[in-house]
Design a protein around this motif. Structure first.
Motif, PDB file in Angstrom:
ATOM      1  N   GLU A  52       8.057   1.629   1.968  1.00  0.00           N
ATOM      2  CA  GLU A  52       8.001   1.992   3.255  1.00  0.00           C
ATOM      3  C   GLU A  52       7.985   3.287   3.560  1.00  0.00           C
TER       4      GLU A  52
ATOM      5  N   GLU B 283       0.213  -0.736   9.137  1.00  0.00           N
ATOM      6  CA  GLU B 283       1.475  -1.546   9.280  1.00  0.00           C
ATOM      7  C   GLU B 283       1.203  -3.004   9.077  1.00  0.00           C
TER       8      GLU B 283
ATOM      9  N   ARG C 251       5.948  -3.537   6.999  1.00  0.00           N
ATOM     10  CA  ARG C 251       5.735  -2.545   5.910  1.00  0.00           C
ATOM     11  C   ARG C 251       4.895  -1.493   6.211  1.00  0.00           C
ATOM     12  N   ASN C 252       5.338  -0.098   6.284  1.00  0.00           N
ATOM     13  CA  ASN C 252       4.510   0.884   6.904  1.00  0.00           C
ATOM     14  C   ASN C 252       4.070   2.134   5.833  1.00  0.00           C
TER      15      ASN C 252
END
Length: 201
Positions: free
Chosen positions: A108, A159, A176-177
């Motif tokens: 992340e 993203e 999850r970025n």
């Protein structure tokens, strides 16, 4: 010369009562269980019947909502006025825990050079990935898989949104970025440790 006559009607019934709907839950995975059918709807017979419904070997109260997770056994017995017996049995699982989604090889908020190949999987092998979105756009993936591997190359922020489902209809969403940045030149890679020490001082 007097005479009398008596007539009576006798019904001969040698057919066992037919119990309906039990087979519909056999082998199923449910979020909860409730048996609330009227007797005349789930017992089919020519005469009146009495019945016993048991869940896991204990008397089940009609209409009670069962939410305890795990494997359960439903058994039903119906006896008609002629003494014929009908029986039905079903095993099912109650599960109201959403699938657990795990990301691999991507953290992340991190930045990665050039490209990134990542994995997504659900913890339980019987669950599956229903949908994957990248920056809000649905991706073409092989559905009903419990693990996928995907590579992104374009330099931008990402993203990743994953929707997972299980047999009971439970669903979970995970995101999850991260970011893909230009690959550093050889000079930038050589000077990076020096710049880092300089910034620390």
């Amino acid at each position: 010369g007097f005479s009398s006559q008596i007539t009576s009607q006798i019904m001969i019934d040698s057919t066992n009562p037919v119990i309906r709907y039990v087979d519909q839950v056999n082998g199923k995975c449910l979020q909860s269980f409730c048996w609330d059918y009227p007797m005349e709807e789930w017992i089919q017979d020519y005469t009146s019947c009495t019945y016993i419904v048991q869940l896991d070997g204990k008397l089940y109260h009609m209409g009670e909502n069962i939410t305890k997770e795990g494997r359960h056994i439903l058994s039903v017995q119906a006896v008609d006025s002629a003494g014929n017996v009908g029986e039905a049995r079903a095993e099912f699982i109650i599960d109201h825990t959403p699938p657990k989604i795990q990301f691999g090889n991507v953290e992340e908020g991190q930045q990665y050079e050039k490209e990134r190949t990542f994995q997504v999987e659900v913890e339980n092998s019987e669950d599956w990935i229903e949908e994957m979105k990248i920056n809000g756009e649905v991706q073409r993936i092989d559905l009903k898989q419990n693990k996928i591997t995907y590579t992104v190359k374009e330099e931008q922020s990402y993203e990743i949104e994953i929707l997972a489902s299980d047999q009971a209809g439970n669903q979970a969403v995970a995101r999850r970025n991260f970011k893909i940045i230009p690959e550093k030149t050889i000079l930038q890679k050589l000077t990076a440790p020096i710049e880092k020490r300089f910034m620390q001082h």
